[in-house]
Design an enzyme around this catalytic site. Structure first.
Site, PDB file in Angstrom:
ATOM      1  N   CYS A   1       0.881  -1.186   0.000  1.00  0.00           N
ATOM      2  CA  CYS A   1       0.000   0.000   0.000  1.00  0.00           C
ATOM      3  C   CYS A   1       0.907   1.221   0.000  1.00  0.00           C
ATOM      4  O   CYS A   1       1.054   1.902   1.008  1.00  0.00           O
ATOM      5  CB  CYS A   1      -0.924   0.000   1.221  1.00  0.00           C
ATOM      6  SG  CYS A   1      -1.787  -1.552   1.523  1.00  0.00           S
TER       7      CYS A   1
ATOM      8  N   ASP B   1      -4.922  -4.141  -5.956  1.00  0.00           N
ATOM      9  CA  ASP B   1      -5.678  -4.108  -4.711  1.00  0.00           C
ATOM     10  C   ASP B   1      -5.097  -5.149  -3.765  1.00  0.00           C
ATOM     11  O   ASP B   1      -5.239  -6.359  -3.990  1.00  0.00           O
ATOM     12  CB  ASP B   1      -7.149  -4.406  -5.011  1.00  0.00           C
ATOM     13  CG  ASP B   1      -8.029  -4.344  -3.778  1.00  0.00           C
ATOM     14  OD1 ASP B   1      -7.489  -4.278  -2.652  1.00  0.00           O
ATOM     15  OD2 ASP B   1      -9.269  -4.382  -3.931  1.00  0.00           O
TER      16      ASP B   1
ATOM     17  N   CYS C   1      -1.220   4.361  10.994  1.00  0.00           N
ATOM     18  CA  CYS C   1      -1.032   5.648  11.671  1.00  0.00           C
ATOM     19  C   CYS C   1      -2.245   5.957  12.551  1.00  0.00           C
ATOM     20  O   CYS C   1      -2.881   6.999  12.432  1.00  0.00           O
ATOM     21  CB  CYS C   1      -0.761   6.769  10.680  1.00  0.00           C
ATOM     22  SG  CYS C   1      -2.041   6.998   9.417  1.00  0.00           S
TER      23      CYS C   1
ATOM     24  N   ASP D   1      -0.362   0.065  -5.309  1.00  0.00           N
ATOM     25  CA  ASP D   1      -1.421   0.874  -4.723  1.00  0.00           C
ATOM     26  C   ASP D   1      -2.667   0.683  -5.569  1.00  0.00           C
ATOM     27  O   ASP D   1      -2.572   0.402  -6.774  1.00  0.00           O
ATOM     28  CB  ASP D   1      -1.048   2.356  -4.645  1.00  0.00           C
ATOM     29  CG  ASP D   1      -1.866   3.071  -3.577  1.00  0.00           C
ATOM     30  OD1 ASP D   1      -1.464   3.041  -2.393  1.00  0.00           O
ATOM     31  OD2 ASP D   1      -2.921   3.646  -3.921  1.00  0.00           O
TER      32      ASP D   1
ATOM     33  N   GLY E   1       4.401   7.300  -1.138  1.00  0.00           N
ATOM     34  CA  GLY E   1       5.775   6.880  -1.401  1.00  0.00           C
ATOM     35  C   GLY E   1       6.807   7.267  -0.365  1.00  0.00           C
ATOM     36  O   GLY E   1       8.002   7.028  -0.576  1.00  0.00           O
TER      37      GLY E   1
END
Length: 446
Positions: A263, A314, A383, A287, A267
């Site tokens: 994913c 995917d 995150c 991605d 970058g």
């Protein structure tokens, strides 16, 4: 209506934020491109928009104590003017109270709302008189409601944090999320050393600090010096929070290896991997979005990296490739660890989305398990700080994939909070001083 007034432009941007589904950063950029603002006014506009969105619930709580009219009955643009005014009165020491009131009244006039100028003037002057005696819920009786109103978070978030960490830690977390974030740079050490970068930015008048943990990160104040700098255009650094920069170090890729980034866009971590590999080997970067993959390619070119191969795909479905030496799943997530940088996330996310995202994360990790060679390493990162997207994913993965064992993270990483799971790190803003993140490493046995 002129669009060169920072406060008026801020009211218009805030109203667009409330009416649209767009993220705040996109709206901000659009208004900055349209508005004819000086450098100082651009900074003020950005501060007012981000700060007012961040503190919206708190500002409305304050306003309602000084308004005889329900906030929902106040014309929307006038309500934005009031929020901006209260934000300046309560949270911006550098703007005198009389100036904040005067400019708010001026904005109301220029909006052409009949009677609005006197209404705005009356409320804001009442706030000045009474801002030291604003009433809040009793934290001993309603801890989650107090945190929500005092620090401006949806109550479902504050209730989660109180339940998970207790009131005192939850309050520290709220405060940390409301602090202006540091500007951190992950240096491209193939082009520049840490001492060279420090010297460069000090010569430009910045205060430079080393990263708290990562050896190739520095922080700058003011951060604006990094936005249009010759070193940036040469690819000598990438603007990236330090917790995000820890992820590539968790993978610890070696020169000559094949590494999958499932994913990858935009970058930051992908290019960091290539840097740590000294641009030797192969990185396959997937991605789901071709448009976002273009960002990976752009960042790769700017940093002078050649080993990154982008592929649209995917990651929640089989990718049909042979296993690699290492793989990264930097999974789609709720993003709740990044709220100091992205204050609007607190208003955009819904509780139901967390479990939906956790289900997607499990799908991607099940696919990723097939893409790592025996003795290879799989790293998972998000995150966010929710249990469902972090520790629970790590526990589920080991229990359902017996071919994997706990991996090893660098010994200089932040100390693990869970002694039973040293292969994971939950990074918390109020504890570590960087964005909230969860990182886990898994080693493939067979």
């Amino acid at each position: 209506m002129e669009k060169s007034d920072a406060r008026l432009l801020a009211a218009l941007a805030l109203q667009e934020f409330e009416q649209s589904e767009d993220f705040l950063g996109e709206i901000l950029d659009s208004f900055l491109q349209q508005g004819n603002l000086s450098s100082l006014d651009r900074s003020l506009f950005t501060e007012l928009v981000y700060g007012t969105v961040r503190m919206k619930l708190n500002l409305d709580h304050i306003l309602q104590q000084f308004s005889s009219r329900k906030l929902g009955q106040i014309e929307p643009l006038v309500r934005q003017v009031l929020r901006i005014g209260v934000y300046q009165l309560v949270y911006l020491d550098r703007i005198p109270d009389h100036a904040a009131v005067s400019e708010a009244v001026n904005s109301a006039r220029r909006l052409g709302r009949r009677g609005a100028a006197g209404f705005v003037n009356g409320i804001l002057r009442a706030v000045i008189r009474g801002k030291d005696s604003i009433a809040y819920p009793d934290p001993a009786v309603e801890p989650a409601k107090y945190l929500a109103v005092r620090y401006s978070f949806p109550q479902w978030m504050s209730a989660r944090w109180v339940h998970t960490w207790g009131f005192a830690a939850a309050e520290q977390l709220c405060r940390a999320f409301n602090q202006p974030p540091a500007t951190t740079l992950r240096l491209n050490t193939r082009q520049i050393s840490v001492p060279e970068a420090v010297q460069h930015f000090q010569a430009r008048g910045a205060v430079v600090q080393p990263g708290r943990f990562a050896p190739d990160v520095i922080s700058l104040s003011p951060g604006s010096v990094a936005l249009d700098d010759e070193l940036f255009h040469k690819g000598a650094y990438y603007i990236q929070d330090e917790s995000s920069a820890l992820v590539a170090h968790a993978i610890n890729p070696q020169a000559g290896e094949v590494v999958y980034d499932l994913c990858s866009a935009p970058g930051g971590k992908t290019t960091h991997l290539a840097q740590l590999m000294d641009d030797t080997g192969e990185i396959w970067a997937w991605d789901i979005s071709a448009e976002r993959l273009a960002k990976v390619e752009e960042n790769s070119r700017r940093q002078g990296l050649t080993i990154i191969r982008t592929l649209q795909g995917d990651a929640s479905k089989p990718l049909g490739v042979l296993p690699a030496d290492r793989a990264l799943v930097d999974a789609p997530c709720s993003g709740l660890g990044t709220m100091s940088h992205r204050p609007d996330i607190r208003w955009r996310r819904k509780p139901a989305e967390i479990q939906e995202l956790a289900n997607l994360q499990r799908q991607i990790m099940s696919n990723a398990a097939e893409l790592v060679k025996p003795n290879g390493l799989l790293v998972y990162s998000v995150c966010t700080i929710t249990e469902e997207e972090g520790p629970e994913i790590a526990q589920w993965f080991l229990s359902s994939h017996p071919q994997f064992a706990p991996g090893t993270l660098p010994d200089w990483f932040p100390e693990p909070s869970d002694e039973a799971a040293p292969h994971t790190r939950l990074i918390l803003p109020h504890v570590h001083g960087i964005d909230g993140f969860f990182i886990a490493a898994f080693s493939k046995l067979r």
